[in-house]
Design an enzyme around this catalytic site. Structure first.
Site, PDB file in Angstrom:
ATOM      1  N   ALA A  43       9.605  -7.725 -15.687  1.00 21.93           N
ATOM      2  CA  ALA A  43      10.387  -6.788 -14.860  1.00 21.93           C
ATOM      3  C   ALA A  43       9.952  -6.907 -13.406  1.00 21.93           C
ATOM      4  CB  ALA A  43      10.176  -5.356 -15.341  1.00 21.93           C
ATOM      5  N   ASP A 201      -8.841   3.434  -2.615  1.00 24.45           N
ATOM      6  CA  ASP A 201      -8.915   2.369  -3.625  1.00 24.45           C
ATOM      7  C   ASP A 201     -10.353   2.219  -4.142  1.00 24.45           C
ATOM      8  OD1 ASP A 201      -7.729  -0.187  -4.904  1.00 24.45           O
ATOM      9  OD2 ASP A 201      -9.458  -0.930  -3.806  1.00 24.45           O
ATOM     10  N   LYS A 205     -11.921   2.810  -8.009  1.00 22.07           N
ATOM     11  CA  LYS A 205     -12.785   1.843  -8.722  1.00 22.07           C
ATOM     12  C   LYS A 205     -14.130   2.470  -9.069  1.00 22.07           C
ATOM     13  CE  LYS A 205     -10.564  -2.079  -6.466  1.00 22.07           C
ATOM     14  NZ  LYS A 205     -10.510  -2.810  -5.196  1.00 22.07           N
TER      15      LYS A 205
HETATM   16  P1  NAP Z   1       2.668  -6.660  -5.504  1.00 22.14           P
HETATM   17  O1  NAP Z   1       2.422  -8.014  -4.981  1.00 22.14           O
HETATM   18  O2  NAP Z   1       3.270  -5.638  -4.612  1.00 22.14           O
HETATM   19  O3  NAP Z   1       3.572  -6.804  -6.821  1.00 22.14           O
HETATM   20  C1  NAP Z   1       4.131  -5.703  -7.467  1.00 22.14           C
HETATM   21  C2  NAP Z   1       5.201  -6.217  -8.411  1.00 22.14           C
HETATM   22  O4  NAP Z   1       5.712  -5.117  -9.147  1.00 22.14           O
HETATM   23  C3  NAP Z   1       6.368  -6.877  -7.703  1.00 22.14           C
HETATM   24  O5  NAP Z   1       6.773  -8.017  -8.396  1.00 22.14           O
HETATM   25  C4  NAP Z   1       7.453  -5.809  -7.742  1.00 22.14           C
HETATM   26  O6  NAP Z   1       8.760  -6.346  -7.802  1.00 22.14           O
HETATM   27  C5  NAP Z   1       7.137  -5.136  -9.056  1.00 22.14           C
HETATM   28  N1  NAP Z   1       7.618  -3.753  -9.085  1.00 22.14           N
HETATM   29  C6  NAP Z   1       7.254  -2.747  -8.273  1.00 22.14           C
HETATM   30  N2  NAP Z   1       7.938  -1.627  -8.578  1.00 22.14           N
HETATM   31  C7  NAP Z   1       8.772  -1.955  -9.593  1.00 22.14           C
HETATM   32  C8  NAP Z   1       9.743  -1.255 -10.326  1.00 22.14           C
HETATM   33  N3  NAP Z   1      10.023   0.023 -10.059  1.00 22.14           N
HETATM   34  N4  NAP Z   1      10.397  -1.893 -11.317  1.00 22.14           N
HETATM   35  C9  NAP Z   1      10.131  -3.186 -11.579  1.00 22.14           C
HETATM   36  N5  NAP Z   1       9.216  -3.920 -10.915  1.00 22.14           N
HETATM   37  C10 NAP Z   1       8.548  -3.303  -9.929  1.00 22.14           C
HETATM   38  O7  NAP Z   1       1.329  -6.009  -6.065  1.00 22.14           O
HETATM   39  P2  NAP Z   1       0.014  -6.766  -6.556  1.00 22.14           P
HETATM   40  O8  NAP Z   1      -0.854  -7.001  -5.372  1.00 22.14           O
HETATM   41  O9  NAP Z   1       0.368  -7.883  -7.450  1.00 22.14           O
HETATM   42  O10 NAP Z   1      -0.704  -5.574  -7.361  1.00 22.14           O
HETATM   43  C11 NAP Z   1      -0.270  -5.225  -8.658  1.00 22.14           C
HETATM   44  C12 NAP Z   1      -1.292  -4.294  -9.278  1.00 22.14           C
HETATM   45  O11 NAP Z   1      -2.550  -4.952  -9.347  1.00 22.14           O
HETATM   46  C13 NAP Z   1      -1.570  -2.996  -8.507  1.00 22.14           C
HETATM   47  O12 NAP Z   1      -1.885  -1.974  -9.417  1.00 22.14           O
HETATM   48  C14 NAP Z   1      -2.797  -3.351  -7.688  1.00 22.14           C
HETATM   49  O13 NAP Z   1      -3.555  -2.218  -7.327  1.00 22.14           O
HETATM   50  C15 NAP Z   1      -3.539  -4.204  -8.675  1.00 22.14           C
HETATM   51  N6  NAP Z   1      -4.496  -5.148  -8.098  1.00 22.14           N
HETATM   52  C16 NAP Z   1      -4.124  -5.969  -7.095  1.00 22.14           C
HETATM   53  C17 NAP Z   1      -5.034  -6.881  -6.594  1.00 22.14           C
HETATM   54  C18 NAP Z   1      -4.691  -7.799  -5.466  1.00 22.14           C
HETATM   55  O14 NAP Z   1      -5.608  -8.488  -4.985  1.00 22.14           O
HETATM   56  N7  NAP Z   1      -3.447  -7.876  -5.027  1.00 22.14           N
HETATM   57  C19 NAP Z   1      -6.318  -6.948  -7.147  1.00 22.14           C
HETATM   58  C20 NAP Z   1      -6.661  -6.087  -8.194  1.00 22.14           C
HETATM   59  C21 NAP Z   1      -5.730  -5.194  -8.676  1.00 22.14           C
HETATM   60  P3  NAP Z   1       9.370  -7.185  -6.560  1.00 22.14           P
HETATM   61  O15 NAP Z   1       8.567  -8.445  -6.516  1.00 22.14           O
HETATM   62  O16 NAP Z   1      10.788  -7.420  -6.929  1.00 22.14           O
HETATM   63  O17 NAP Z   1       9.165  -6.309  -5.364  1.00 22.14           O
HETATM   64  N1  HSE Z   2      -6.623  -3.826  -2.346  1.00 18.11           N
HETATM   65  C1  HSE Z   2      -7.672  -4.143  -3.227  1.00 18.11           C
HETATM   66  C2  HSE Z   2      -8.852  -4.672  -2.437  1.00 18.11           C
HETATM   67  C3  HSE Z   2      -7.222  -5.163  -4.224  1.00 18.11           C
HETATM   68  O1  HSE Z   2      -8.659  -5.063  -1.279  1.00 18.11           O
HETATM   69  O2  HSE Z   2      -9.957  -4.694  -2.952  1.00 18.11           O
HETATM   70  C4  HSE Z   2      -8.255  -5.462  -5.273  1.00 18.11           C
HETATM   71  O3  HSE Z   2      -8.441  -4.377  -6.118  1.00 18.11           O
END
Ligand code: NAP
Ligand code: HSE
Length: 437
Positions: A43, A201, A205
């Protein structure tokens, strides 16, 4: 070979990273597991958005409930973020008998107590290694590797974006918003970057780490939280002058009488300690167990590859124990559900003892330093380092920075109020805690 079918919620930074691992490392994964993974559906929010990876062979939907209701999906991998819709979807998936793997620390920190209970009721697992410290297997370390210990304290750099910003601020003329923008482009920052900058954030954690360390309920609302937005380039420079680096730390410690201290705030750490040398997007967590002593874990704290690596490890753990009964898995928070302390005594920040760094403006006039020192001495606080320098833009004022001995935080707050009331002192005083981790 047996295949497990995954349904992904989200195909952004982490979701794309996971699909990339599934595609590029399938042989190695199958060699380790004797099983393989298939992606049933994914999704996304916007079906027309250009993707980092080829999605020709993957069914995409913009209705996330299709994923959690899909009868072929055995594991829901929640990588979309947020705490409202994500929680509804995860609850629905659990009720439909699907296991959960998530990177969503906000959802676990805020709603984990109820979600683990629901998962137990429906005999499914929630795995969340990617939620803390990106690619570092810190949850496995606490839940399994250190299980023979009573954890006394832990301290870590657990936000990659914040550490990246503080590292860049050491460079001359670094611009805070430009550095944050780069962190966003690199996929490090949260959807709302104030979560990174204001410590939210890291508090999510720390909530998770503290539960795993002490066997207490997830207690996000009781974590003392301070971000890095008030740290100036001057603070970074003065800290350096005194032999310190400024790091944004999450700290959880066991106090007397079964009380716990849970806090997130910038901290001056001596240059000679390992945490001082953790730079850029890297995270590190130092854990002190009663038998093992101190152990430290280091690695990339954010970014698609590192985070997806942790998601992949969870999927492999789950697949390996697929036929095992519910109780054969490690409990969600590492302790038997009925042994987790509810309403643990979380200490007020005023009850901790710590040293301080302070920075403030004074009127540039004779005797000012003597009066400041006397005021602090009257409050039983001694000065360890002291530095004064003229302000080029305010010729009638000088900047004073000093560090103190270890004092009680509440007592120090009272002393600062006295200092701020002096005629010599202009404006508010900035304080940063100092620790020797
Ligand atoms: P992201 O790049 O913003 O990706 C979010 C994804 O979710 C996108 O593909 C978005 O779709 C989709 N989405 C959002 N709302 C939606 C909805 N209502 N229905 C369907 N799809 C939806 O975020 P991310 O950085 O990958 O982070 C994802 C999760 O991992 C978060 O909880 C974040 O805190 C966690 N996290 C991230 C990192 C990091 O380094 N980025 C590290 C650890 C944990 P679209 O692509 O179409 O917008
Ligand atoms: N925004 C978060 C960070 C992603 O910068 O550490 C990893 O959890």
């Amino acid at each position: 070979m047996k295949a497990l079918t995954l349904g992904l919620l989200g195909l952004g930074t982490v979701g794309s990273g996971l699909v990339n691992i599934l595609r590029t490392s399938s042989t190695e994964i199958e060699r380790r597991l004797g099983k393989r993974f298939e992606i049933g559906c994914i999704a996304v929010r916007d079906l027309n958005r250009p993707r980092r990876i080829d999605t020709q062979d993957i069914p995409l939907t913009d209705d996330p409930f299709e994923v959690v209701q899909n009868p072929n999906v055995q594991v829901v991998v929640e990588l979309m973020g947020g705490t409202t819709l994500a929680r509804d979807l995860v609850e629905q998936a659990i009720k439909n008998g699907k296991h959960i793997v998530t990177a969503n620390k906000a959802m676990i920190a805020l709603h984990g107590n109820e979600l683990f209970e629901l998962a137990e009721k429906h005999q499914v697992q929630i795995y969340y290694e990617a939620s803390v410290a990106g690619g570092i297997p810190i949850i496995k370390a606490l839940r399994e590797g250190l299980a023979g210990n009573q954890v006394e304290w832990l301290a870590g750099i657990i936000n990659g974006t914040g550490n990246y910003i503080l590292t860049e601020m050491k460079k001359p003329n670094a611009d805070f918003s430009a550095v944050l923008e780069t962190a966003q482009k690199l996929g490090y920052a949260e959807a709302d970057p104030t979560y990174d900058v204001e410590g939210i954030d890291a508090a999510h954690k720390l909530t998770i780490l503290a539960s795993l360390a002490f066997g207490i309920e997830l207690s996000y609302s009781r974590v003392y939280t301070e971000g890095i937005s008030h740290i100036s380039a001057d603070d970074v420079r003065f800290a350096n002058l005194f032999g310190y680096e400024i790091k944004h730390l999450g700290i959880a410690s066991r106090g007397d009488d079964n009380g716990f201290s849970l806090r997130v705030h910038p901290t001056l750490v001596p240059k000679k300690v390992l945490l001082a040398d953790v730079n850029g997007v890297m995270n590190a967590v130092l854990i002190h167990g009663n038998h093992v002593g101190s152990t430290m874990y280091y690695g990339a704290g954010a970014g698609g590859g590192a985070t997806a690596s942790a998601v992949m490890a969870d999927l492999m753990d789950l697949a390996r124990c697929w036929e095992a009964p519910f109780d054969a898995h490690v409990p969600g928070l590492g302790y038997q559900a009925d042994a987790i302390y509810k309403d643990a005594n979380i200490m007020s920040i005023d009850d901790i003892d710590t040293a301080f760094y302070v920075r403030f403006m004074v009127k540039d006039q004779p005797g000012v330093l003597a009066r400041l020192s006397q005021t602090l001495a009257d409050c039983d606080i001694s000065i360890e380092h002291l530095h004064q320098e003229p302000m080029s833009d305010e010729p009638d004022f000088a900047l004073v920075v000093l560090t103190t001995n270890v004092v009680n935080e509440g007592q120090f707050g009272e002393a600062l109020a006295v200092l701020e009331g002096l005629d010599d002192v202009e404006g508010k005083i900035t304080k940063i805690r100092v620790s020797d981790f």
